[in-house]
Scaffold this motif. Sequence first.
Motif, short mmCIF file in Angstrom:
data_model
loop_
_atom_site.label_atom_id
_atom_site.label_comp_id
_atom_site.label_asym_id
_atom_site.label_seq_id
_atom_site.Cartn_x
_atom_site.Cartn_y
_atom_site.Cartn_z
N ALA A 1 0.83 -1.21 0.00
CA ALA A 1 0.00 0.00 0.00
C ALA A 1 0.86 1.26 0.00
N ALA A 2 1.94 1.24 0.79
CA ALA A 2 2.85 2.39 0.85
C ALA A 2 3.51 2.64 -0.50
N ALA A 3 3.93 1.57 -1.16
CA ALA A 3 4.60 1.71 -2.45
C ALA A 3 3.65 2.27 -3.51
N GLU A 4 2.44 1.72 -3.54
CA GLU A 4 1.47 2.17 -4.54
C GLU A 4 1.13 3.65 -4.36
N ARG A 5 0.91 4.03 -3.13
CA ARG A 5 0.55 5.42 -2.87
C ARG A 5 1.73 6.36 -3.14
N ALA A 6 2.92 5.98 -2.69
CA ALA A 6 4.09 6.84 -2.88
C ALA A 6 4.38 7.05 -4.35
N GLU A 7 4.28 5.98 -5.14
CA GLU A 7 4.57 6.11 -6.57
C GLU A 7 3.55 7.03 -7.24
N ALA A 8 2.28 6.88 -6.90
CA ALA A 8 1.24 7.71 -7.51
C ALA A 8 1.40 9.18 -7.10
N GLU A 9 1.66 9.42 -5.82
CA GLU A 9 1.79 10.80 -5.36
C GLU A 9 3.05 11.45 -5.90
N ALA A 10 4.14 10.72 -5.95
CA ALA A 10 5.37 11.27 -6.49
C ALA A 10 5.22 11.61 -7.97
N ARG A 11 4.52 10.75 -8.71
CA ARG A 11 4.31 11.02 -10.14
C ARG A 11 3.48 12.29 -10.32
N ALA A 12 2.44 12.46 -9.50
CA ALA A 12 1.61 13.66 -9.60
C ALA A 12 2.41 14.91 -9.25
N LEU A 13 3.23 14.84 -8.22
CA LEU A 13 4.04 15.99 -7.82
C LEU A 13 5.08 16.34 -8.88
N MET A 14 5.67 15.34 -9.51
CA MET A 14 6.67 15.61 -10.54
C MET A 14 6.04 16.19 -11.79
N GLY A 15 4.73 16.00 -11.96
CA GLY A 15 4.06 16.66 -13.06
C GLY A 15 4.14 18.17 -12.93
#
Length: 487
Positions: free
Chosen positions: A155-169
């Motif tokens: 769960a931590a990995a899935e959320r971190a990857e999604a949030e990091a991708r959105a922030l890097m946008g």
Amino acid sequence: AQALASEPWRPRASQPPVPGPSQESKPAGGNAGTGSRLAMGVCCSTQAPGCPDIAHAAGASEIEPAKDKPHLSGGAPSTSSTCSPGGSTGDEATPPPTPPLLSNQALSAGDNDSIGAQDLSPATVVSVGDREGGYTDAIHNQADVVGDPVLAAEAAAERAEAEARALMGGLRVAEAEAKLQDALEIFRVAREGAEAAGDLHAAARVQTVRGKLMASQVYAEVASRAAQCRDIARSLETPGFKLAWENEGSWLWLNAPTGGTWFEWKILCDIDAPLAHCMAYSNELDLMPQYEPNLVGAPTFLGETHPFLAVTRSLLSVLLFRVEMIFEIMRFPDTEFGLLAESIRSEFPHEGRPVPEKHWRNKRIGVNSKSLWVPFGGEKQGTAAVQICRVEAGFSISETILNFVISRVAGSFVKNLRTNAARVTQPGSQYLQRIEEDKTGLYAECRKIEAAAKQRRSISSASLPGADELFRRCAASPELPPPAPAA
């Protein structure tokens, strides 16, 4: 964290809830209000309520007056510190928040059929990995809630990857790095809990989840960009520099190793102009030929532009030569202390950019420089500018010759910086209109930085703090581990 490592993990059905920290257990000067995350100097607006302010958690004192000496000659860094302007200073109690990783959105029955909303309950948030003042808060072993450390890690990995991708946008590098650091801490807690319980299979699966996240494209991108910003921080106080020139509140240092084929210089000066005016000259490319007669046409942007990222191409005619410069400008804003850091380099990823092939008529030269723009802050108007450049000469140059040349050209470096900023307010100048139009959004970001700087004490080139204060996020947290190779 030590308790987690020593306490055996048990399934949720047999493990009692972990009591939350009492208000009496807070460190002196702590607060339970809304803290500000110092993420590489950038304010993270997504920090969970209740996180302690970093400076307060460390028992930091008020800012000490700076010495009247610039801290860029490789000497000891400044020891003064500052509290995050966004941090709460009250002692009001705030109930422990529900961690976002355990929300129904993150761990719903739709995400994992074995976990329903009824299985989720508020968890205690505790500081994990003090790291000399703390840089993150993580869930106290999510297995306490969901009954499985592997599910917590996934769960931590899935959320971190999604949030990091959105922030890097939005090129919010610091906030994206903080999300990934949080996930790595959760992996550590889950792995250590499984190992303490003797479940080596679960510990290995947690490591697999960790490796998968670290092999992702977004992890590699965040790690690379974060390393750029840290490189700027390190370069401010690199040893080996010697003062080579000083005049009217400006300084130039030189680092030329004996027998080396390269040299570096740093220049520091005050500019009597706001940050947006300092940025305008290099951002409005089509206006440059009015002031740069050697340009062969106006420089151009290659590909899309962003307030924090752009790639430009310039062509100059120098005697019988045509010099071509193509470089990437990556900016790192800090709305905590109030500064803008820039990395300018000719070696960068070309993907998605219409970078032309080398032409036989043009000599393409390399560029590797860093800039730091720090508004005076407080009630003062103006900007302290730092420029750091490394030159690969390809042959050995004696320090005596370099000192002679630098002493002759240093004054023109400073003059150009000040003149370019002053052009904004000259009669008939088009720059003010461009700043008002703000097509790329850069000048709006400059105003945010200026507003943040007004909340702290005033500085100048002579009292510029050291890298530990300017880049508190770098000092407070470790670098992300290198990306893992793709499977």
